[in-house]
Design a protein around this motif. Structure first.
Motif, PDB file in Angstrom:
ATOM      1  N   ASP A  12       0.719  -5.552   1.252  1.00  0.00           N
ATOM      2  CA  ASP A  12       1.634  -4.869   0.351  1.00  0.00           C
ATOM      3  C   ASP A  12       1.601  -3.385   0.751  1.00  0.00           C
ATOM      4  O   ASP A  12       0.653  -2.944   1.408  1.00  0.00           O
ATOM      5  N   ASP A  14       3.025  -0.185  -1.355  1.00  0.00           N
ATOM      6  CA  ASP A  14       2.716   0.745  -2.448  1.00  0.00           C
ATOM      7  C   ASP A  14       1.413   0.331  -3.130  1.00  0.00           C
ATOM      8  O   ASP A  14       1.315  -0.767  -3.670  1.00  0.00           O
ATOM      9  N   GLY A  15       0.419   1.195  -3.093  1.00  0.00           N
ATOM     10  CA  GLY A  15      -0.842   0.900  -3.775  1.00  0.00           C
ATOM     11  C   GLY A  15      -1.886   0.265  -2.875  1.00  0.00           C
ATOM     12  O   GLY A  15      -3.045   0.122  -3.275  1.00  0.00           O
ATOM     13  N   GLU A 172      -3.090  -7.107  -1.906  1.00  0.00           N
ATOM     14  CA  GLU A 172      -2.190  -6.700  -2.995  1.00  0.00           C
ATOM     15  C   GLU A 172      -2.900  -5.848  -4.048  1.00  0.00           C
ATOM     16  O   GLU A 172      -4.082  -6.054  -4.307  1.00  0.00           O
ATOM     17  N   ASP A 173      -2.143  -4.935  -4.653  1.00  0.00           N
ATOM     18  CA  ASP A 173      -2.730  -4.123  -5.732  1.00  0.00           C
ATOM     19  C   ASP A 173      -2.144  -4.464  -7.103  1.00  0.00           C
ATOM     20  O   ASP A 173      -2.566  -3.876  -8.100  1.00  0.00           O
TER      21      ASP A 173
HETATM   22 MG    MG Z   1       1.877  -2.648  -4.562  1.00  0.00          MG
END
Ligand code: MG
Ligand code: B16
Length: 221
Positions: A12, A14-15, A172-173
């Motif tokens: 992923d 973002d984050g 993943e976040d």
């Molecule tokens: Mg994310």
């Protein structure tokens, strides 16, 4: 899990690779203020990993507001313009600690890598961070029609890499992303707050201490 030969890591964006969540938050909060309500960091957790339009629906639900379809499109475009303004100034130094070292190690080990992001701004972010050439394929919000928790993003990434879902590991976040990985029958390493990522197969607080050997050992148990 013993005996699985992992061949790919899907990240992923973002984050996981960069903390753009705070820029998303600033832009959504600005929109909320314009619409006459406040929006907290805690409420922002619900937007992580979900698409732009779904994020707007959640924001409006929080503020108890309704907008017409046209007004929603205008509002989402305003938020995105503010967000793009923030991320246009991103610097490679903002890549999260340990990410580049881990990507280098994966390359040395012959493990394929992909980005699997809901964002339609993924290309801009990766260009700003000089990371465009570090992934075999980039699957972003322009390539898919179904948002996380639908597994389409990660299934497309695995297909483009030419690996089976059972040979892929997702990083993943966000809860929606962990669900998307599991809906695609993929293992998922959660990056961040254990309280938010309970369903992940393993949770790490970042990439600084991570090695490929460690990942394989954990997932082979
Ligand atoms: Mg994310
Ligand atoms: P955009 P990811 C997601 O990216 C973000 O987590 C989420 O907050 C955002 O709404 C979504 O991208 C869409 O982003 O408005 O830039 O198209 O975490 O899947 O990399």
């Amino acid at each position: 899990m013993s005996g699985v030969n992992f061949k790919a890591c899907i990240f992923d964006l973002d984050g996981v690779i960069v903390d753009t969540a705070r820029y998303h938050y600033l832009a959504w909060r600005r929109l909320a203020h314009e619409l006459g309500f406040d929006f907290s960091l805690e409420q922002n957790e619900r937007l992580k990993g979900v698409s732009r339009m779904r994020s707007l629906e959640i924001l409006l639900e929080v503020g108890g507001k309704t907008l017409s379809q046209t007004e929603m499109e205008v509002a989402a475009a305003r938020k995105n313009a503010w967000y793009v303004d923030y991320i246009s100034r991103l610097q490679p130094e903002e890549i999260l600690p340990g990410v580049e070292k881990f990507l280098n190690e994966l390359k040395e080990q012959g493990i394929k890598t992909a980005i699997g992001s809901a964002s339609k701004n993924a290309g801009l972010i990766l260009r700003r961070l000089n990371l465009m050439d570090r992934f075999e394929t980039i699957v972003d919000g322009h390539k898919v029609t179904k948002a996380k928790p639908d597994p389409e993003i990660f299934l497309t990434a695995a297909r483009e890499l030419g690996v089976k879902v059972s040979e892929s590991i997702v990083f993943e976040d966000a809860q929606a992303g962990v669900e998307a990985a599991h809906n695609g029958k993929m293992l998922c390493i959660g990056v961040g707050d254990p309280d938010m990522l309970e369903q992940a197969d393993i949770i790490i607080n970042g990439f600084e201490q991570l090695t490929w050997e460690r990942v394989k050992t954990w997932l082979s148990r």
